[in-house]
Scaffold this active site. Structure first.
Site, PDB file in Angstrom:
ATOM      1  N   HIS A  78       0.832  -1.199   0.000  1.00 39.92           N
ATOM      2  CA  HIS A  78       0.000   0.000   0.000  1.00 39.92           C
ATOM      3  C   HIS A  78       0.868   1.251   0.000  1.00 39.92           C
ATOM      4  O   HIS A  78       1.693   1.446   0.890  1.00 39.92           O
ATOM      5  CB  HIS A  78      -0.914   0.009   1.224  1.00 39.92           C
ATOM      6  CG  HIS A  78      -1.975  -1.057   1.188  1.00 39.92           C
ATOM      7  ND1 HIS A  78      -2.974  -1.138   2.133  1.00 39.92           N
ATOM      8  CD2 HIS A  78      -2.194  -2.074   0.319  1.00 39.92           C
ATOM      9  CE1 HIS A  78      -3.766  -2.162   1.848  1.00 39.92           C
ATOM     10  NE2 HIS A  78      -3.303  -2.746   0.758  1.00 39.92           N
ATOM     11  N   TYR A 209      -9.550   4.641   6.896  1.00 43.25           N
ATOM     12  CA  TYR A 209      -9.785   4.994   8.296  1.00 43.25           C
ATOM     13  C   TYR A 209     -10.925   6.013   8.318  1.00 43.25           C
ATOM     14  O   TYR A 209     -10.813   7.084   7.716  1.00 43.25           O
ATOM     15  CB  TYR A 209      -8.537   5.627   8.909  1.00 43.25           C
ATOM     16  CG  TYR A 209      -7.377   4.684   9.125  1.00 43.25           C
ATOM     17  CD1 TYR A 209      -7.119   4.163  10.387  1.00 43.25           C
ATOM     18  CD2 TYR A 209      -6.513   4.341   8.083  1.00 43.25           C
ATOM     19  CE1 TYR A 209      -6.046   3.309  10.609  1.00 43.25           C
ATOM     20  CE2 TYR A 209      -5.441   3.488   8.296  1.00 43.25           C
ATOM     21  CZ  TYR A 209      -5.210   2.983   9.558  1.00 43.25           C
ATOM     22  OH  TYR A 209      -4.144   2.139   9.771  1.00 43.25           O
ATOM     23  N   PRO A 301      -4.036  -0.530  18.074  1.00 51.41           N
ATOM     24  CA  PRO A 301      -3.752  -0.944  16.699  1.00 51.41           C
ATOM     25  C   PRO A 301      -3.937   0.154  15.658  1.00 51.41           C
ATOM     26  O   PRO A 301      -3.550  -0.037  14.506  1.00 51.41           O
ATOM     27  CB  PRO A 301      -4.736  -2.099  16.467  1.00 51.41           C
ATOM     28  CG  PRO A 301      -5.845  -1.846  17.431  1.00 51.41           C
ATOM     29  CD  PRO A 301      -5.225  -1.217  18.634  1.00 51.41           C
ATOM     30  N   LYS A 305       1.640  -0.153  14.810  1.00 52.70           N
ATOM     31  CA  LYS A 305       3.035  -0.107  15.249  1.00 52.70           C
ATOM     32  C   LYS A 305       3.494  -1.313  16.063  1.00 52.70           C
ATOM     33  O   LYS A 305       4.692  -1.467  16.316  1.00 52.70           O
ATOM     34  CB  LYS A 305       3.273   1.163  16.091  1.00 52.70           C
ATOM     35  CG  LYS A 305       3.119   2.444  15.313  1.00 52.70           C
ATOM     36  CD  LYS A 305       4.115   2.519  14.191  1.00 52.70           C
ATOM     37  CE  LYS A 305       3.783   3.601  13.196  1.00 52.70           C
ATOM     38  NZ  LYS A 305       4.355   3.324  11.873  1.00 52.70           N
ATOM     39  N   TYR A 393       3.768   6.752   9.667  1.00 58.88           N
ATOM     40  CA  TYR A 393       3.032   5.546   9.283  1.00 58.88           C
ATOM     41  C   TYR A 393       3.923   4.526   8.587  1.00 58.88           C
ATOM     42  O   TYR A 393       3.870   3.328   8.874  1.00 58.88           O
ATOM     43  CB  TYR A 393       1.853   5.925   8.381  1.00 58.88           C
ATOM     44  CG  TYR A 393       0.775   4.864   8.302  1.00 58.88           C
ATOM     45  CD1 TYR A 393      -0.319   4.885   9.165  1.00 58.88           C
ATOM     46  CD2 TYR A 393       0.859   3.830   7.382  1.00 58.88           C
ATOM     47  CE1 TYR A 393      -1.303   3.917   9.104  1.00 58.88           C
ATOM     48  CE2 TYR A 393      -0.117   2.847   7.311  1.00 58.88           C
ATOM     49  CZ  TYR A 393      -1.202   2.889   8.168  1.00 58.88           C
ATOM     50  OH  TYR A 393      -2.157   1.917   8.114  1.00 58.88           O
TER      51      TYR A 393
END
Length: 399
Positions: A78, A209, A301, A305, A393
Protein backbone atom coordinates in the site's frame (compact mmCIF):
# COMPACT_ATOMS: atom_id res chain seq x y z
CA UNK A 1 12.36 -26.11 41.81
CA UNK A 2 14.79 -29.03 41.79
CA UNK A 3 16.16 -29.61 38.30
CA UNK A 4 16.76 -32.95 36.61
CA UNK A 5 18.84 -31.68 33.68
CA UNK A 6 20.81 -28.60 32.70
CA UNK A 7 21.85 -27.28 29.29
CA UNK A 8 23.80 -24.25 28.10
CA UNK A 9 23.25 -21.60 25.44
CA UNK A 10 24.36 -18.03 24.93
CA UNK A 11 20.92 -16.37 24.86
CA UNK A 12 17.72 -17.79 26.35
CA UNK A 13 14.70 -16.30 24.58
CA UNK A 14 11.33 -16.58 26.31
CA UNK A 15 8.50 -16.31 23.78
CA UNK A 16 8.12 -17.32 20.13
CA UNK A 17 6.24 -14.27 18.95
CA UNK A 18 7.67 -11.84 16.40
CA UNK A 19 10.19 -10.40 18.87
CA UNK A 20 11.62 -13.72 20.00
CA UNK A 21 11.72 -15.26 16.54
CA UNK A 22 13.33 -12.23 14.89
CA UNK A 23 15.91 -12.05 17.67
CA UNK A 24 16.85 -15.70 17.25
CA UNK A 25 17.30 -15.21 13.49
CA UNK A 26 19.34 -12.03 13.94
CA UNK A 27 21.63 -13.69 16.49
CA UNK A 28 22.04 -16.79 14.32
CA UNK A 29 23.27 -14.58 11.47
CA UNK A 30 26.06 -13.41 13.79
CA UNK A 31 26.97 -16.88 15.00
CA UNK A 32 25.33 -16.44 18.42
CA UNK A 33 23.44 -19.42 19.84
CA UNK A 34 19.94 -19.14 21.30
CA UNK A 35 17.12 -21.33 22.56
CA UNK A 36 13.47 -20.20 22.40
CA UNK A 37 11.03 -21.28 25.10
CA UNK A 38 7.33 -20.95 24.18
CA UNK A 39 4.40 -21.96 26.37
CA UNK A 40 2.00 -22.45 23.43
CA UNK A 41 2.16 -25.16 20.78
CA UNK A 42 3.40 -24.46 17.27
CA UNK A 43 -0.15 -24.90 16.00
CA UNK A 44 -1.41 -22.26 18.43
CA UNK A 45 1.13 -19.57 17.59
CA UNK A 46 0.77 -20.13 13.86
CA UNK A 47 -3.02 -20.35 14.02
CA UNK A 48 -3.78 -17.26 16.11
CA UNK A 49 -5.03 -14.89 13.43
CA UNK A 50 -3.74 -11.34 13.87
CA UNK A 51 -3.51 -8.49 11.41
CA UNK A 52 -0.17 -7.04 10.44
CA UNK A 53 1.02 -3.86 8.73
CA UNK A 54 4.78 -3.89 8.17
CA UNK A 55 6.81 -0.72 7.90
CA UNK A 56 9.13 -0.33 4.92
CA UNK A 57 12.30 -1.01 6.91
CA UNK A 58 10.87 -4.25 8.37
CA UNK A 59 10.06 -5.49 4.86
CA UNK A 60 13.59 -4.59 3.76
CA UNK A 61 15.02 -6.43 6.78
CA UNK A 62 13.02 -9.60 6.08
CA UNK A 63 14.19 -9.59 2.47
CA UNK A 64 17.80 -8.99 3.51
CA UNK A 65 17.56 -11.95 5.91
CA UNK A 66 16.15 -14.20 3.19
CA UNK A 67 12.79 -14.47 4.95
CA UNK A 68 10.60 -12.43 2.64
CA UNK A 69 9.83 -14.64 -0.36
CA UNK A 70 6.27 -15.55 0.62
CA UNK A 71 5.60 -12.04 1.92
CA UNK A 72 6.58 -10.58 -1.44
CA UNK A 73 4.29 -13.04 -3.23
CA UNK A 74 1.26 -12.81 -0.98
CA UNK A 75 1.50 -9.45 0.79
CA UNK A 76 -0.43 -6.34 -0.20
CA UNK A 77 1.71 -3.28 -0.86
CA UNK A 78 0.00 0.00 0.00
CA UNK A 79 1.39 3.33 -1.10
CA UNK A 80 -1.23 5.32 0.76
CA UNK A 81 -4.26 5.35 3.02
CA UNK A 82 -7.65 7.05 2.86
CA UNK A 83 -9.01 9.22 5.68
CA UNK A 84 -12.80 9.50 5.59
CA UNK A 85 -14.88 11.96 7.62
CA UNK A 86 -17.99 14.06 7.02
CA UNK A 87 -18.73 11.49 4.26
CA UNK A 88 -15.76 12.81 2.28
CA UNK A 89 -12.68 10.78 1.31
CA UNK A 90 -9.12 12.10 1.32
CA UNK A 91 -6.18 10.09 0.02
CA UNK A 92 -2.77 10.35 1.70
CA UNK A 93 -0.10 9.41 -0.86
CA UNK A 94 2.56 8.12 1.53
CA UNK A 95 4.96 7.01 -1.19
CA UNK A 96 4.99 10.45 -2.82
CA UNK A 97 5.42 12.16 0.57
CA UNK A 98 8.24 9.90 1.83
CA UNK A 99 10.41 9.31 -1.20
CA UNK A 100 8.82 6.05 -2.29
CA UNK A 101 8.26 4.29 1.05
CA UNK A 102 5.12 2.21 1.57
CA UNK A 103 3.67 -0.35 3.97
CA UNK A 104 2.98 -4.02 3.44
CA UNK A 105 -0.19 -5.67 4.73
CA UNK A 106 0.94 -9.16 5.73
CA UNK A 107 -0.69 -10.82 8.72
CA UNK A 108 1.36 -11.31 11.87
CA UNK A 109 0.62 -15.03 12.02
CA UNK A 110 1.96 -15.37 8.48
CA UNK A 111 5.18 -13.66 9.59
CA UNK A 112 5.38 -16.11 12.49
CA UNK A 113 4.89 -19.09 10.17
CA UNK A 114 7.72 -17.89 7.96
CA UNK A 115 10.05 -17.27 10.90
CA UNK A 116 9.33 -20.57 12.65
CA UNK A 117 9.78 -22.60 9.48
CA UNK A 118 13.05 -20.90 8.56
CA UNK A 119 14.44 -21.11 12.09
CA UNK A 120 13.77 -24.84 12.35
CA UNK A 121 15.24 -25.41 8.89
CA UNK A 122 18.40 -23.66 10.11
CA UNK A 123 18.62 -26.10 13.01
CA UNK A 124 17.37 -23.59 15.56
CA UNK A 125 16.02 -24.73 18.92
CA UNK A 126 12.39 -23.83 19.69
CA UNK A 127 10.81 -25.64 22.62
CA UNK A 128 7.02 -25.45 22.40
CA UNK A 129 4.57 -26.16 25.20
CA UNK A 130 6.85 -25.25 28.11
CA UNK A 131 5.42 -24.19 31.47
CA UNK A 132 6.43 -22.92 34.92
CA UNK A 133 9.16 -20.60 33.60
CA UNK A 134 11.26 -19.13 36.41
CA UNK A 135 14.33 -16.89 36.36
CA UNK A 136 17.37 -17.11 38.63
CA UNK A 137 20.63 -15.15 39.02
CA UNK A 138 19.64 -12.40 36.61
CA UNK A 139 22.19 -10.14 38.33
CA UNK A 140 24.99 -12.67 37.90
CA UNK A 141 27.13 -13.61 34.93
CA UNK A 142 25.27 -16.88 34.31
CA UNK A 143 21.49 -16.44 34.56
CA UNK A 144 19.36 -19.58 34.71
CA UNK A 145 15.89 -20.23 33.32
CA UNK A 146 13.97 -23.15 34.76
CA UNK A 147 10.95 -24.68 33.05
CA UNK A 148 8.96 -27.83 32.35
CA UNK A 149 8.33 -29.22 28.87
CA UNK A 150 4.89 -30.37 30.03
CA UNK A 151 2.79 -29.50 33.09
CA UNK A 152 3.72 -32.76 34.83
CA UNK A 153 7.21 -33.08 33.35
CA UNK A 154 10.53 -32.79 35.18
CA UNK A 155 12.10 -29.40 35.81
CA UNK A 156 14.84 -28.49 33.35
CA UNK A 157 17.35 -25.68 33.50
CA UNK A 158 18.80 -23.51 30.75
CA UNK A 159 22.00 -21.69 31.69
CA UNK A 160 22.92 -18.69 29.55
CA UNK A 161 24.73 -15.38 29.29
CA UNK A 162 21.59 -13.32 28.70
CA UNK A 163 17.81 -13.69 28.90
CA UNK A 164 15.52 -12.00 26.37
CA UNK A 165 11.95 -11.67 27.62
CA UNK A 166 9.75 -11.68 24.53
CA UNK A 167 6.76 -13.31 26.20
CA UNK A 168 4.06 -10.67 25.82
CA UNK A 169 2.15 -8.47 28.23
CA UNK A 170 1.06 -11.35 30.51
CA UNK A 171 4.36 -13.26 30.56
CA UNK A 172 6.71 -13.53 33.54
CA UNK A 173 9.64 -11.55 32.12
CA UNK A 174 8.49 -8.03 32.94
CA UNK A 175 7.51 -9.14 36.45
CA UNK A 176 11.12 -10.27 36.96
CA UNK A 177 12.18 -6.62 36.91
CA UNK A 178 11.83 -5.52 40.54
CA UNK A 179 8.69 -3.44 41.02
CA UNK A 180 10.66 -0.82 42.94
CA UNK A 181 12.92 -0.18 39.94
CA UNK A 182 10.36 -0.04 37.12
CA UNK A 183 7.73 2.51 36.18
CA UNK A 184 4.69 1.46 34.17
CA UNK A 185 2.78 4.04 32.14
CA UNK A 186 -0.70 3.15 30.92
CA UNK A 187 -3.85 4.51 29.30
CA UNK A 188 -6.95 2.33 28.99
CA UNK A 189 -9.18 3.68 26.23
CA UNK A 190 -12.97 3.85 26.80
CA UNK A 191 -13.64 2.08 23.51
CA UNK A 192 -12.68 -1.15 21.79
CA UNK A 193 -12.74 -2.68 18.32
CA UNK A 194 -15.13 -5.28 17.02
CA UNK A 195 -13.16 -7.03 14.30
CA UNK A 196 -14.39 -9.41 11.63
CA UNK A 197 -12.95 -11.60 8.91
CA UNK A 198 -15.21 -12.02 5.90
CA UNK A 199 -15.08 -14.02 2.70
CA UNK A 200 -15.47 -11.16 0.25
CA UNK A 201 -13.53 -9.49 -2.55
CA UNK A 202 -11.64 -6.27 -1.78
CA UNK A 203 -13.82 -3.16 -1.53
CA UNK A 204 -10.88 -0.76 -1.84
CA UNK A 205 -7.22 -1.16 -2.83
CA UNK A 206 -5.88 0.39 0.40
CA UNK A 207 -6.87 0.93 4.02
CA UNK A 208 -9.72 3.31 4.87
CA UNK A 209 -9.79 4.99 8.30
CA UNK A 210 -13.19 6.55 9.01
CA UNK A 211 -14.27 9.01 11.69
CA UNK A 212 -18.06 8.86 11.90
CA UNK A 213 -20.57 10.26 14.36
CA UNK A 214 -21.47 6.68 15.32
CA UNK A 215 -17.81 5.79 15.89
CA UNK A 216 -14.62 4.77 14.14
CA UNK A 217 -14.44 2.17 11.35
CA UNK A 218 -11.51 0.61 9.47
CA UNK A 219 -11.41 -1.31 6.22
CA UNK A 220 -8.35 -3.49 5.68
CA UNK A 221 -7.54 -6.62 3.74
CA UNK A 222 -6.25 -10.12 4.39
CA UNK A 223 -6.10 -11.66 0.92
CA UNK A 224 -7.90 -11.36 -2.43
CA UNK A 225 -10.66 -13.54 -0.96
CA UNK A 226 -10.68 -12.49 2.72
CA UNK A 227 -11.12 -8.99 4.14
CA UNK A 228 -10.67 -7.63 7.68
CA UNK A 229 -12.87 -4.84 9.02
CA UNK A 230 -13.34 -3.13 12.38
CA UNK A 231 -15.86 -0.87 14.10
CA UNK A 232 -15.58 1.03 17.35
CA UNK A 233 -17.69 -0.46 20.16
CA UNK A 234 -17.91 -0.54 23.94
CA UNK A 235 -15.06 -2.87 25.02
CA UNK A 236 -17.39 -4.45 27.62
CA UNK A 237 -20.05 -5.29 25.04
CA UNK A 238 -20.93 -8.91 24.39
CA UNK A 239 -20.18 -10.16 20.88
CA UNK A 240 -23.47 -12.07 21.07
CA UNK A 241 -25.21 -8.70 20.80
CA UNK A 242 -23.75 -8.21 17.35
CA UNK A 243 -25.48 -10.19 14.64
CA UNK A 244 -23.90 -10.27 11.20
CA UNK A 245 -26.69 -8.02 9.89
CA UNK A 246 -26.04 -5.46 12.61
CA UNK A 247 -22.31 -5.48 11.91
CA UNK A 248 -22.78 -4.95 8.18
CA UNK A 249 -25.31 -2.19 8.80
CA UNK A 250 -22.82 -0.30 10.98
CA UNK A 251 -19.96 -0.83 8.55
CA UNK A 252 -22.02 0.57 5.68
CA UNK A 253 -23.11 3.60 7.68
CA UNK A 254 -19.64 4.44 8.94
CA UNK A 255 -17.56 3.70 5.84
CA UNK A 256 -19.61 4.83 2.85
CA UNK A 257 -19.19 8.34 1.49
CA UNK A 258 -20.90 10.70 -0.96
CA UNK A 259 -18.98 9.35 -3.96
CA UNK A 260 -21.27 6.34 -4.30
CA UNK A 261 -18.59 3.88 -3.14
CA UNK A 262 -20.16 0.72 -1.72
CA UNK A 263 -18.81 -1.84 0.73
CA UNK A 264 -18.79 -5.42 -0.54
CA UNK A 265 -20.26 -8.01 1.82
CA UNK A 266 -19.61 -11.72 2.33
CA UNK A 267 -19.99 -14.44 4.97
CA UNK A 268 -18.42 -13.53 8.32
CA UNK A 269 -16.37 -16.44 9.67
CA UNK A 270 -14.64 -14.78 12.63
CA UNK A 271 -15.61 -11.92 14.93
CA UNK A 272 -14.58 -10.68 18.34
CA UNK A 273 -14.14 -7.59 20.53
CA UNK A 274 -10.78 -6.37 21.78
CA UNK A 275 -10.04 -3.68 24.37
CA UNK A 276 -7.45 -0.99 23.66
CA UNK A 277 -4.64 0.38 25.80
CA UNK A 278 -1.31 2.14 25.61
CA UNK A 279 1.42 0.83 27.90
CA UNK A 280 5.15 1.35 28.45
CA UNK A 281 7.54 -0.23 30.97
CA UNK A 282 10.67 1.73 31.90
CA UNK A 283 13.34 0.39 32.14
CA UNK A 284 13.29 -2.58 29.75
CA UNK A 285 16.22 -4.32 31.38
CA UNK A 286 17.41 -5.66 34.71
CA UNK A 287 20.78 -7.28 35.17
CA UNK A 288 21.13 -9.66 32.24
CA UNK A 289 17.41 -9.68 31.44
CA UNK A 290 16.19 -7.60 28.48
CA UNK A 291 12.48 -7.39 27.62
CA UNK A 292 11.13 -6.64 24.15
CA UNK A 293 7.88 -6.36 22.22
CA UNK A 294 4.57 -6.61 24.07
CA UNK A 295 6.39 -7.52 27.28
CA UNK A 296 7.65 -3.93 27.35
CA UNK A 297 5.02 -1.89 25.55
CA UNK A 298 1.53 -1.98 24.05
CA UNK A 299 0.10 0.35 21.42
CA UNK A 300 -3.48 0.59 20.18
CA UNK A 301 -3.75 -0.94 16.70
CA UNK A 302 -4.77 2.35 15.07
CA UNK A 303 -1.19 3.31 14.30
CA UNK A 304 -0.14 -0.20 13.15
CA UNK A 305 3.04 -0.11 15.25
CA UNK A 306 2.97 -3.20 17.48
CA UNK A 307 4.89 -5.75 15.40
CA UNK A 308 7.21 -3.07 14.02
CA UNK A 309 8.21 -1.89 17.51
CA UNK A 310 8.92 -5.48 18.53
CA UNK A 311 11.29 -5.92 15.59
CA UNK A 312 12.96 -2.58 16.36
CA UNK A 313 13.59 -3.66 19.96
CA UNK A 314 15.31 -6.91 19.02
CA UNK A 315 17.30 -5.31 16.22
CA UNK A 316 18.78 -2.95 18.81
CA UNK A 317 19.31 -5.87 21.20
CA UNK A 318 20.93 -8.12 18.58
CA UNK A 319 23.37 -5.37 17.63
CA UNK A 320 24.27 -4.81 21.28
CA UNK A 321 24.79 -8.54 21.89
CA UNK A 322 26.85 -8.87 18.74
CA UNK A 323 29.12 -6.05 19.89
CA UNK A 324 29.47 -7.73 23.29
CA UNK A 325 30.49 -11.10 21.85
CA UNK A 326 32.78 -9.67 19.18
CA UNK A 327 34.49 -6.85 21.07
CA UNK A 328 33.61 -7.34 24.73
CA UNK A 329 31.87 -3.95 24.84
CA UNK A 330 28.71 -3.76 26.94
CA UNK A 331 27.92 -0.17 25.99
CA UNK A 332 25.07 -1.14 23.68
CA UNK A 333 23.59 -3.48 26.28
CA UNK A 334 23.83 -0.80 28.96
CA UNK A 335 21.97 1.64 26.70
CA UNK A 336 19.43 -0.86 25.35
CA UNK A 337 16.46 0.47 27.29
CA UNK A 338 17.20 4.14 26.66
CA UNK A 339 17.78 3.52 22.95
CA UNK A 340 14.54 1.58 22.49
CA UNK A 341 12.40 3.93 24.57
CA UNK A 342 13.20 6.90 22.32
CA UNK A 343 11.54 5.12 19.40
CA UNK A 344 8.81 3.57 21.54
CA UNK A 345 7.58 6.90 22.87
CA UNK A 346 7.45 8.34 19.36
CA UNK A 347 5.33 5.36 18.30
CA UNK A 348 3.14 5.72 21.39
CA UNK A 349 2.62 9.40 20.54
CA UNK A 350 1.65 8.61 16.96
CA UNK A 351 -0.68 5.77 17.96
CA UNK A 352 -2.37 7.97 20.58
CA UNK A 353 -2.68 10.76 18.01
CA UNK A 354 -4.32 8.51 15.41
CA UNK A 355 -6.58 6.92 17.99
CA UNK A 356 -7.89 10.10 19.59
CA UNK A 357 -8.29 11.85 16.23
CA UNK A 358 -10.29 9.08 14.62
CA UNK A 359 -12.49 7.75 17.45
CA UNK A 360 -15.60 9.22 19.03
CA UNK A 361 -15.28 9.32 22.81
CA UNK A 362 -18.55 9.75 24.68
CA UNK A 363 -16.62 11.17 27.63
CA UNK A 364 -15.32 14.06 25.55
CA UNK A 365 -17.06 17.39 25.24
CA UNK A 366 -18.52 18.58 21.91
CA UNK A 367 -15.63 21.07 21.85
CA UNK A 368 -13.03 18.27 21.95
CA UNK A 369 -14.87 16.31 19.26
CA UNK A 370 -14.84 19.35 16.97
CA UNK A 371 -11.10 19.75 17.61
CA UNK A 372 -10.53 16.21 16.34
CA UNK A 373 -12.48 16.97 13.16
CA UNK A 374 -10.47 20.18 12.74
CA UNK A 375 -7.29 18.11 13.07
CA UNK A 376 -8.47 15.76 10.32
CA UNK A 377 -9.35 18.72 8.11
CA UNK A 378 -5.92 20.23 8.72
CA UNK A 379 -4.10 16.96 8.00
CA UNK A 380 -5.74 16.41 4.61
CA UNK A 381 -5.18 20.02 3.46
CA UNK A 382 -1.64 20.62 4.72
CA UNK A 383 1.30 18.99 2.96
CA UNK A 384 3.41 19.40 6.09
CA UNK A 385 0.80 17.61 8.23
CA UNK A 386 0.31 14.87 5.63
CA UNK A 387 4.08 14.37 5.46
CA UNK A 388 4.34 14.03 9.23
CA UNK A 389 1.56 11.43 9.25
CA UNK A 390 3.08 9.56 6.31
CA UNK A 391 6.61 9.53 7.78
CA UNK A 392 5.34 8.01 11.02
CA UNK A 393 3.03 5.55 9.28
CA UNK A 394 5.63 4.04 6.92
CA UNK A 395 8.18 3.95 9.75
CA UNK A 396 10.74 6.35 11.17
CA UNK A 397 14.36 5.55 10.27
CA UNK A 398 16.22 3.15 12.56
CA UNK A 399 19.09 4.83 14.41
Amino acid sequence: MQTTSSTRTQVAIVGAGPAGLFLSHLLHRQGIESVILEHRSREEIEGTIRAGVLEQWVVDLMNDMGLGDRMMREGHFHSGITLRFDRQSHHIDMAELTGGKRVTVYAQHEVIRDLVSARLEDGGSILFGVSDVQFHDLDGKTPRVQFRRSPDGPVEELRCDFVAGCDGFHGPSRQAIPAATRTEYQIVYPFGWLGILTEAPPSHPELIYANHERGFALLSTRSPEVQRLYIQVDPKDDIANWSDDRIWSELHRRLEDESGWTLKEGPIFQKGIIAMRSFVCDPMQHGRLFIAGDAAHIVPPTGAKGLNLAVADVLVLSRAMTAYYKTGSSEGLDRYSATCLRRIWKAERFSWYMTTMLHRNEHESPFEQRVHLAELDYVVHSRAAMTALAENYVGLPME
